[in-house]
Design a protein around this motif. Structure first.
Motif, PDB file in Angstrom:
ATOM      1  N   LYS A  45       0.826  -1.218   0.000  1.00 40.91           N
ATOM      2  CA  LYS A  45       0.000   0.000   0.000  1.00 40.91           C
ATOM      3  C   LYS A  45       0.856   1.263   0.000  1.00 40.91           C
ATOM      4  CE  LYS A  45      -4.533  -1.068   1.625  1.00 40.91           C
ATOM      5  NZ  LYS A  45      -5.590  -0.613   2.519  1.00 40.91           N
ATOM      6  N   LEU A  46       2.054   1.196   0.599  1.00 38.00           N
ATOM      7  CA  LEU A  46       2.940   2.359   0.591  1.00 38.00           C
ATOM      8  C   LEU A  46       3.399   2.694  -0.824  1.00 38.00           C
ATOM      9  CD1 LEU A  46       5.168   1.681   3.726  1.00 38.00           C
ATOM     10  CD2 LEU A  46       3.373   3.411   3.484  1.00 38.00           C
ATOM     11  N   ALA A  47       3.400   1.698  -1.701  1.00 36.17           N
ATOM     12  CA  ALA A  47       3.839   1.905  -3.086  1.00 36.17           C
ATOM     13  C   ALA A  47       2.808   2.659  -3.917  1.00 36.17           C
ATOM     14  CB  ALA A  47       4.149   0.562  -3.734  1.00 36.17           C
ATOM     15  N   SER A  48       1.578   2.777  -3.440  1.00 30.08           N
ATOM     16  CA  SER A  48       0.539   3.447  -4.232  1.00 30.08           C
ATOM     17  C   SER A  48       0.723   4.964  -4.185  1.00 30.08           C
ATOM     18  CB  SER A  48      -0.845   3.056  -3.723  1.00 30.08           C
ATOM     19  OG  SER A  48      -1.064   3.547  -2.423  1.00 30.08           O
ATOM     20  N   ASP A  52      -4.515   6.866  -0.796  1.00 28.77           N
ATOM     21  CA  ASP A  52      -5.968   7.019  -0.729  1.00 28.77           C
ATOM     22  C   ASP A  52      -6.396   7.296   0.710  1.00 28.77           C
ATOM     23  OD1 ASP A  52      -8.716   6.823  -0.849  1.00 28.77           O
ATOM     24  OD2 ASP A  52      -8.736   4.874  -1.849  1.00 28.77           O
ATOM     25  N   ALA A  53      -6.989   8.448   0.936  1.00 25.52           N
ATOM     26  CA  ALA A  53      -7.445   8.815   2.287  1.00 25.52           C
ATOM     27  C   ALA A  53      -8.533   7.874   2.788  1.00 25.52           C
ATOM     28  CB  ALA A  53      -7.959  10.247   2.292  1.00 25.52           C
ATOM     29  N   ILE A  68      -0.581   5.838   7.670  1.00 24.72           N
ATOM     30  CA  ILE A  68      -0.126   6.968   6.870  1.00 24.72           C
ATOM     31  C   ILE A  68      -1.329   7.506   6.108  1.00 24.72           C
ATOM     32  CG2 ILE A  68       1.387   7.761   5.017  1.00 24.72           C
ATOM     33  CD1 ILE A  68       2.361   4.648   6.773  1.00 24.72           C
ATOM     34  N   VAL A  69      -1.633   8.780   6.310  1.00 24.82           N
ATOM     35  CA  VAL A  69      -2.777   9.406   5.645  1.00 24.82           C
ATOM     36  C   VAL A  69      -2.351  10.751   5.054  1.00 24.82           C
ATOM     37  CG1 VAL A  69      -4.491   8.299   7.140  1.00 24.82           C
ATOM     38  CG2 VAL A  69      -3.571  10.533   7.764  1.00 24.82           C
ATOM     39  N   PRO A  70      -3.076  11.234   4.037  1.00 23.20           N
ATOM     40  CA  PRO A  70      -2.799  12.579   3.528  1.00 23.20           C
ATOM     41  C   PRO A  70      -3.005  13.602   4.650  1.00 23.20           C
ATOM     42  CG  PRO A  70      -4.179  11.359   1.992  1.00 23.20           C
ATOM     43  CD  PRO A  70      -4.111  10.547   3.253  1.00 23.20           C
ATOM     44  N   ALA A  71      -2.089  14.574   4.729  1.00 25.36           N
ATOM     45  CA  ALA A  71      -2.186  15.602   5.766  1.00 25.36           C
ATOM     46  C   ALA A  71      -2.790  16.892   5.231  1.00 25.36           C
ATOM     47  CB  ALA A  71      -0.803  15.892   6.354  1.00 25.36           C
ATOM     48  N   ASP A  72      -2.645  17.118   3.931  1.00 29.71           N
ATOM     49  CA  ASP A  72      -3.185  18.338   3.338  1.00 29.71           C
ATOM     50  C   ASP A  72      -3.355  18.122   1.835  1.00 29.71           C
ATOM     51  OD1 ASP A  72      -0.619  18.699   2.150  1.00 29.71           O
ATOM     52  OD2 ASP A  72       0.051  19.854   3.875  1.00 29.71           O
TER      53      ASP A  72
END
Length: 127
Positions: A45-48, A52-53, A68-72
């Motif tokens: 999933k880290l390779a994507s 994806d949030a 790990i999620v989008p921060a902004d």
């Protein structure tokens, strides 16, 4: 600066034990019974790109949670580590770090190396 360390101790009679430590500005330790291959889905999933949030890279087992999620909206990411049991008698750490895709790529590669050669400790500076 903080350092993430993941190590593996094999057990010939059962599953081995994986220890996850955070050293630096924040410090904590957690672990779980298992094999290094437990991190394979997280590495995939880290390779994507982009992350994806709605289905972020995450891992959870016993005393270890990683997400790990989008921060902004401009590409920064948030790495959250939770180590220990939040309701247990021992210490518990939940720390979040702002990071970027270049660090995530290094984390993915370090996880894949650890899976392939678990006798080597994974050591990665968090930026």
């Amino acid at each position: 600066m903080s350092i993430l360390k993941i190590s593996y101790r094999p057990d010939p009679s059962y599953e081995g034990y994986i220890s996850v430590r955070l050293i630096g500005e924040f410090a904590g330790v957690g672990g779980f019974s298992g094999e290094p291959s437990a991190f394979a889905d997280l590495a995939d999933k880290l390779a994507s790109y982009p992350i994806d949030a709605n289905d972020p890279p995450a891992f959870g087992a016993e005393e270890v949670d990683i997400e790990i999620v989008p921060a902004d909206s401009v590409g920064h990411l948030r790495l959250t580590l939770a180590l220990g049991y939040p309701t247990g008698p021992c210490s518990y750490l939940r720390a979040s770090f702002r990071t970027e895709y270049a660090w995530i790529a290094r984390f993915e590669q370090a996880l894949r190396t650890f899976i392939a050669a678990p006798q080597e400790e994974l050591v990665l500076e968090i930026r």
